[in-house]
Design an enzyme around this catalytic site. Structure first.
Site, short mmCIF file in Angstrom:
data_model
loop_
_atom_site.label_atom_id
_atom_site.label_comp_id
_atom_site.label_asym_id
_atom_site.label_seq_id
_atom_site.Cartn_x
_atom_site.Cartn_y
_atom_site.Cartn_z
CB ILE A 1 -0.97 0.01 1.20
CG1 ILE A 1 -1.94 1.20 1.10
CG2 ILE A 1 -0.25 -0.02 2.53
CD1 ILE A 1 -3.12 1.10 2.06
CE1 TYR B 1 -0.67 12.03 -11.69
CE2 TYR B 1 0.46 11.25 -9.73
CZ TYR B 1 -0.32 11.00 -10.83
OH TYR B 1 -0.76 9.71 -11.08
#
Length: 311
Positions: A20, A54
């Site tokens: 994760i 981004y």
């Protein structure tokens, strides 16, 4: 990078990717993404997912510098992912833009570098210094005569140069991968795609497993564009385990062997999202979640071009 317990081994049999990570797409306010990175790392995350497009990797770099200066977390403890944008696929631009990313981040190497999309645009700047594409009279990006093969060969050189540890792709379908595997000297370690209970990608997962490519799931909650968090099946499973629906989705992904990179700027939610390693979903739970698939995409190229890559 030291090997934490909750990782997947990549196909070079050397490197491992944490199950994760923190997604960093589209931080709305200055400082928001940097603060999120600091909270995440101090809460146990060791995987940060970024991208040049981004437009926040300098901010992330400042956050990493602060965290490293405190002394408890070192560079080798972190798995950082970045991505090569569509307007930077020309052979002459790949290394240049990788080095720009490293400069922005203040890092000497990337753990993983991905081709962001299987499509190439001409660069708006003849010298290739921008991520912005050249646009036609309709405002659409101009396609570049650059094959994935040309770009991939330059990605492989980045490994040879020591600028990146592993390379991979994003938003590639099976046909893209079949072609890539015919000439790749270094197989893609990762394919990062949209995966969530309404888009479970079983066929792509099967193919990637067969060829040793780990899937990473972006938008694991459907970008808030669907009712995943209020789905009754997911809520009942979450209640049974005394977890959030988000926890259940991330656990479902990890138990399928899929990395997940949820994005949040809320400190409490960042911490809560990581809370998935103290429970297991049963086979019945997994089957119920798998049954929710409806092939619903929430992320398409429509926000930057009109090319229907997924049709």
């Amino acid at each position: 990078m030291s090997q934490p317990q909750n990782t997947f081994k990549l196909n070079d049999d050397i490197h491992h990717i944490p199950m994760i990570g923190l997604g960093t797409y589209n931080g709305a306010k200055v400082g928001e993404v940097g603060d999120a990175v600091k909270v995440a790392l101090k809460s146990g995350y060791r995987h940060i997912d970024g991208a040049a497009i981004y437009m926040n990797e300098k901010e992330i770099g400042h956050a990493l510098k602060e965290v490293f200066a405190e002394g408890e977390i070192k560079r080798e403890d972190i798995f950082y992912v970045s991505k090569l944008w569509n307007s930077c696929h020309h052979a002459s631009l790949v290394r240049k833009h990788c080095e720009k990313t490293l400069e922005d981040l203040g890092l000497e190497y990337l753990d993983l570098y991905l081709i962001h999309w299987p499509i190439a645009f001409e660069n708006a700047d003849p010298s290739g210094t921008t991520t912005q594409p050249l646009r036609d009279s309709d405002g659409e990006p101009v396609l570049a005569a650059v094959s994935i093969r040309e770009t991939w060969q330059e990605m492989e050189k980045l490994v040879e140069y020591g600028l990146v540890k592993s390379i991979g792709v994003s938003n590639f379908n099976v046909q893209n991968l079949v072609d890539l595997l015919t000439y790749a000297k270094i197989k893609p370690a990762i394919n990062q795609v949209e995966v969530h209970p309404y888009l479970s990608q079983p066929n792509l997962k099967y193919f990637c497993d067969r060829y040793g490519i780990v899937l990473t799931a972006y938008s694991p909650l459907g970008q808030g564009k669907c009712d995943l968090l209020s789905n009754e099946t997911l809520k009942s499973i979450a209640d049974k385990h005394n977890k959030t629906v988000a926890n259940v989705i991330f656990k479902w992904l990890n138990q399928r062997g899929i990395v997940t990179i949820p994005k949040s700027s809320n400190p409490a939610r960042i911490i809560e999202n990581f809370n998935i390693f103290d429970f297991q979903l049963s086979n019945e739970d997994m089957d119920k979640i798998n049954s929710l698939n409806s092939n619903l995409r929430t992320c398409t190229p429509a926000n930057f071009c009109k090319i229907p890559l997924f049709d």
